[in-house]
Every structure is written in structure tokens, then in C-alpha cells.
Design an enzyme around this catalytic site. Structure first.
Site, mmCIF file in Angstrom:
data_model
loop_
_atom_site.group_PDB
_atom_site.id
_atom_site.type_symbol
_atom_site.label_atom_id
_atom_site.label_comp_id
_atom_site.label_asym_id
_atom_site.label_seq_id
_atom_site.Cartn_x
_atom_site.Cartn_y
_atom_site.Cartn_z
ATOM 1 N N ARG A 263 0.836 -1.196 0.000
ATOM 2 C CA ARG A 263 0.000 0.000 0.000
ATOM 3 C C ARG A 263 0.873 1.249 0.000
ATOM 4 N NH1 ARG A 263 -4.682 -1.688 4.463
ATOM 5 N NH2 ARG A 263 -5.155 -3.728 3.524
ATOM 6 N N ARG A 278 2.301 1.097 10.250
ATOM 7 C CA ARG A 278 1.798 1.466 8.928
ATOM 8 C C ARG A 278 2.952 1.421 7.923
ATOM 9 N NH1 ARG A 278 -2.964 4.116 7.716
ATOM 10 N NH2 ARG A 278 -3.188 4.737 9.901
ATOM 11 N N GLU A 350 -6.224 -0.154 16.058
ATOM 12 C CA GLU A 350 -6.866 -1.139 15.169
ATOM 13 C C GLU A 350 -5.871 -2.213 14.732
ATOM 14 O OE1 GLU A 350 -7.361 -2.900 11.378
ATOM 15 O OE2 GLU A 350 -6.635 -0.837 11.239
ATOM 16 N N SER A 353 -10.009 -5.525 10.960
ATOM 17 C CA SER A 353 -11.311 -5.002 10.553
ATOM 18 C C SER A 353 -12.100 -6.135 9.921
ATOM 19 C CB SER A 353 -11.162 -3.857 9.542
ATOM 20 O OG SER A 353 -10.746 -2.671 10.173
ATOM 21 N N ARG A 391 1.512 -5.367 13.013
ATOM 22 C CA ARG A 391 0.797 -4.864 14.188
ATOM 23 C C ARG A 391 0.695 -5.938 15.275
ATOM 24 N NH1 ARG A 391 -3.685 -0.477 12.179
ATOM 25 N NH2 ARG A 391 -2.416 0.421 10.501
#
Length: 431
Positions: A263, A278, A350, A353, A391
Site C-alpha cells: 500500500r 503502517r 486497530e 477489521s 501490528r
């Protein structure tokens, strides 16, 4: 993608619901395009019917020895009109499709109002945040002190927002992957897949990454091939069944895969630039379920339980929240976030999801099943991360750290690693 007719039938209700997520639906423009399309289809049907009649008249007149020159001229004119109609109809259909591709999914009524993570509604907390009798370090300080992370050399290789794990750090990632895949395949009933990491434009469009999020993707081209690096295994897993009709008896399908994810994070510069939170490239275990529309919410709740099982096996404290309508992803109608406690930040972040897409992706990708009458109908899709490895490693290190700089690992990982603790110098310790 939406059915244009369904949006028009909802009318002001569709406008209201989409406004909850910050999207302004131009209902009049949609109605005008749909009317032009319908008129074009009707005109085409009438022209083809007339053309068939003229062809029959030509045959009949010719058999009777009559003059067919005027009839043939009429036939040629009709053929030209049909071709013109088809071209115009194709243009209108393309314009309508392009508009529909930009319209996000309708948020569920259960999603709270709001546009940020601060507007999420907490459902439950599991586990108490650790109370340390020392100042807890963040995962970067821990990892670099132990010698199991090397962000400096990662930057040398690729620039910012990349990572290198070494020694027990790399072993820890491999062990977590094995644990998660074993949980999903042996306990939760998912079928593991090894999928391509490069996919075409049609595939990216099917799950909603294109056209809206092209700037967030890494794109590559060789000769005439236009391919994208996957941002998540959701893309290839879901599109495995693109343009297919899945028999109702085969549903629900439960798919999982461990892949790298790529990403550009185009809209998040300056956010979470430190450590594993990230990255431009990270590893993730993904879950996808394909089902009948009426099963979607039940399947979503089941998937949430599967993601929670992963966190419990890793002995991590976390909470579950429902995202606000304006903070829900483009393709989702309802999303639960699982947020893990990060002691160094003193907050929940987070880590997974889980989203109910309804039939939104099914329509875009052409994934269908059959209703009770045997008629093809769009299938529903549910997607969840279980879990992103960066994460997860950050949370494991931070929540299980000790005052001496070592990390006592969750028991579920011991059999995969062959050791129970990572010493302060990064060496494995059997206990």
C-alpha cells in the site's frame, strides 16, 4: 456496485444514507442516465423487430417475383440505425457504469453517525490493559535493542516505511503465521489458498479498490500487461469466483491466505511513521466468506469471533468497536474494528477489521448464486483480517515485555518456535 434501479427506487432514502458517509448522490443524473439506457434498449428492440419484419418481406416478395430494391434499402437503413443505436447504448451504459463505480456502499443503520475513529461505538473489552511496574517500551525500542528489527537497513534498501526482521524476529513472524493459519483451517473451517500477488485491473475493480483508490496502489507494467500489487489477500480471494455462479449448496465459502500486502498510503503521510504500524509492505492473514445475501450479517459475526480467537490465543488485551458510517470503508456497509492495547501509546489501536459488504462486491465482480426459484442473484461477501503481522508482532512485544528488556511469549507460540522467551539480547530462551 449498486443496481441503478434499486438506488432510484430508494430515492431520497439513498441520498440520506449516503450523506451519512459524506457522499452526495446526484439522483437526477442517475435517473437521467437510467432513462436514456432504458429508452435505448427499447428503441433497439423495436429496430431489430422491424429489421426482422423487413427481412421476411424481402424473402416473401422475392419468392413472388416482385421488386425488392426498396425493401433492401430499408433493410440497409435499419441495419445502420441498429449499429448507431448499439454504439449510443454502449456509450450510455459505460457512463452509467462509471458513475455507479464511484458510489460507495450504503451504510447500515447500526453504524453510528460520524466521520472519524472517535465516533466509533465500543461493544466490548476483553482483557485488562497491563499494569507495568516499569515504563513500558514501544516495539521499536524493544526490537532494535534485542537486535530482531532493523529499520535502518530497511530504509537503505527501500526507503521509509519498510522493515527488516532478523533472527528470532523473523521466526516470531513465521510462528504467528503458522498459528493463525492453523486456527483458521483446523478450527474455523477455512480453506487455505496460495494466490497471485499481482492482479489485473478487472480484479481490483471487483473488490472496490479501483477506480477510487488507484493512488494507494502500487502498479507495474511490462510490455502490454497492466498489473497491480495486491493491497490485501481479500482482492484475489474474493475474485477467485468472479463471473461465476456458485451453487447455494456450496455456500458459505470460507477462504484464507497469508500474503504480503502493498500500500502506498498516499493519504496518510506523517501518520504512524514509526515502526511496524503502517508500512508500504507488510504481511497479513486474511479471511473471506462468500454467502447468500441473507446470511451476510450472521457470517460477519462469525468472522469477528474467529478474529477474536486469534487475539485470545496470543493473550492480547483488546476491544471491539463499530465504526461510524463516515469512517467505514468504501465497499462496506458495516465494519467492526478489533483494537489491541498498545502500552507504549496508552491506547487501543486497530489490528483487525471485519466488514459486511452485502452484495456490493458480488455485483461488481459478477459473483452470483441462485435464489429459491433458481434465478441467478448477486452473492454477498464478508471480509476480515486475521491478522496483520506487523501490528500483531508490535502488540505481542509490547504487551508481553518484561522489565529486563526480554519478552515472555504467549504459550500458543511455544510449540511453533521451540522456545518460550526472547532474551534482551534477542536470543531464544527455553523455559
Amino acid at each position: 456496485m449498486h443496481d441503478a434501479r434499486a438506488l432510484i427506487d430508494l430515492g431520497d432514502e439513498a441520498v440520506r444514507r449516503l450523506a451519512r458517509r459524506g457522499y452526495r448522490l446526484d439522483l437526477s443524473a442517475l435517473e437521467a442516465l437510467q432513462s436514456r439506457r432504458n429508452a435505448g434498449i427499447q428503441a433497439g428492440d423495436e429496430l431489430r423487430s422491424r429489421s426482422k419484419q423487413v427481412a421476411q418481406e424481402v424473402q416473401r416478395t422475392a419468392k413472388q417475383g416482385g421488386d425488392v430494391s426498396e425493401l433492401k434499402e430499408s433493410a440497409r437503413a435499419l441495419k445502420e440505425q441498429i449499429q448507431q443505436n448499439e454504439a449510443e447504448l454502449e456509450s450510455v451504459q459505460q457512463e452509467l457504469t462509471e458513475l455507479l463505480l464511484t458510489v460507495p456502499n450504503l451504510p447500515a443503520d447500526e453504524a453510528p453517525d460520524g466521520f472519524s475513529d472517535e465516533d466509533a461505538t465500543e461493544l466490548r473489552r476483553v482483557g485488562e490493559p497491563q499494569a507495568f511496574d516499569f515504563a513500558p517500551k514501544d516495539h521499536v525500542d524493544l526490537g532494535e535493542a534485542m537486535g530482531i528489527m532493523d529499520f535502518g537497513r530497511a530504509t537503505k534498501l527501500s526507503g521509509s516505511r519498510f522493515s527488516v526482521l532478523r533472527g528470532t524476529g523473523a521466526a516470531l513472524e513465521r510462528a504467528i503465521v503458522a498459528l493463525l493459519l492453523d486456527l483458521h483451517t483446523r478450527r474455523h473451517g477455512y480453506v487455505e489458498h496460495a494466490v497471485p500477488y499481482l492482479v489485473n485491473r478487472r480484479t481490483m475493480t471487483g473488490t472496490g479498490q479501483l477506480p477510487k483508490f488507484e493512488e494507494d496502489l502500487f502498479r507495474t507494467g511490462v510490455a502490454d500487461r497492466d498489473l497491480f500489487l495486491i493491497p490485501t489477500a481479500e482482492v484475489p480471494l474474493t475474485n477467485l469466483y468472479a463471473d461465476e455462479i456458485v451453487a447455494p449448496a456450496e455456500l458459505p465459502l470460507a477462504l484464507t491466505a497469508h500474503t504480503p500486502c502493498f500500500r502506498s498510503e498516499a493519504g496518510s503521510y506523517g501518520r504512524d511513521t514509526r515502526g511496524l504500524i503502517r508500512l508500504h509492505q507488510f504481511s497479513k492473514v486474511e479471511m473471506v466468506r462468500i454467502c447468500a445475501a441473507e446470511q451476510a450479517r450472521e457470517q460477519m459475526e462469525l468472522m469477528v469471533s474467529h478474529a477474536e480467537a486469534c487475539l485470545r490465543e496470543l493473550e492480547l488485551s483488546y476491544r471491539v468497536v463499530v465504526l461510524a458510517a463516515g469512517d467505514t470503508g468504501f465497499s462496506s456497509q458495516l465494519t467492526y474494528d478489533l483494537e489491541v492495547w498498545l502500552p507504549s501509546q496508552g491506547t487501543y489501536r486497530e489490528i483487525s477489521s471485519v466488514s459486511d459488504f452485502g452484495t456490493f462486491q458480488g455485483r461488481r465482480a459478477g459473483i452470483r448464486t441462485r435464489d429459491e426459484n433458481g434465478k441467478p442473484t448477486p452473492a454477498a461477501t464478508v471480509n476480515g483480517s486475521g491478522l496483520p503481522l506487523g501490528r500483531t508482532i508490535a502488540a505481542v512485544l509490547e504487551q508481553h515485555q518484561r522489565a529486563d528488556g526480554s519478552v515472555l511469549l504467549p504459550k500458543a507460540l511455544h510449540r511453533y518456535l521451540g522456545f518460550a522467551r526472547i532474551a534482551a539480547d534477542g536470543t531464544p530462551v527455553e523455559e
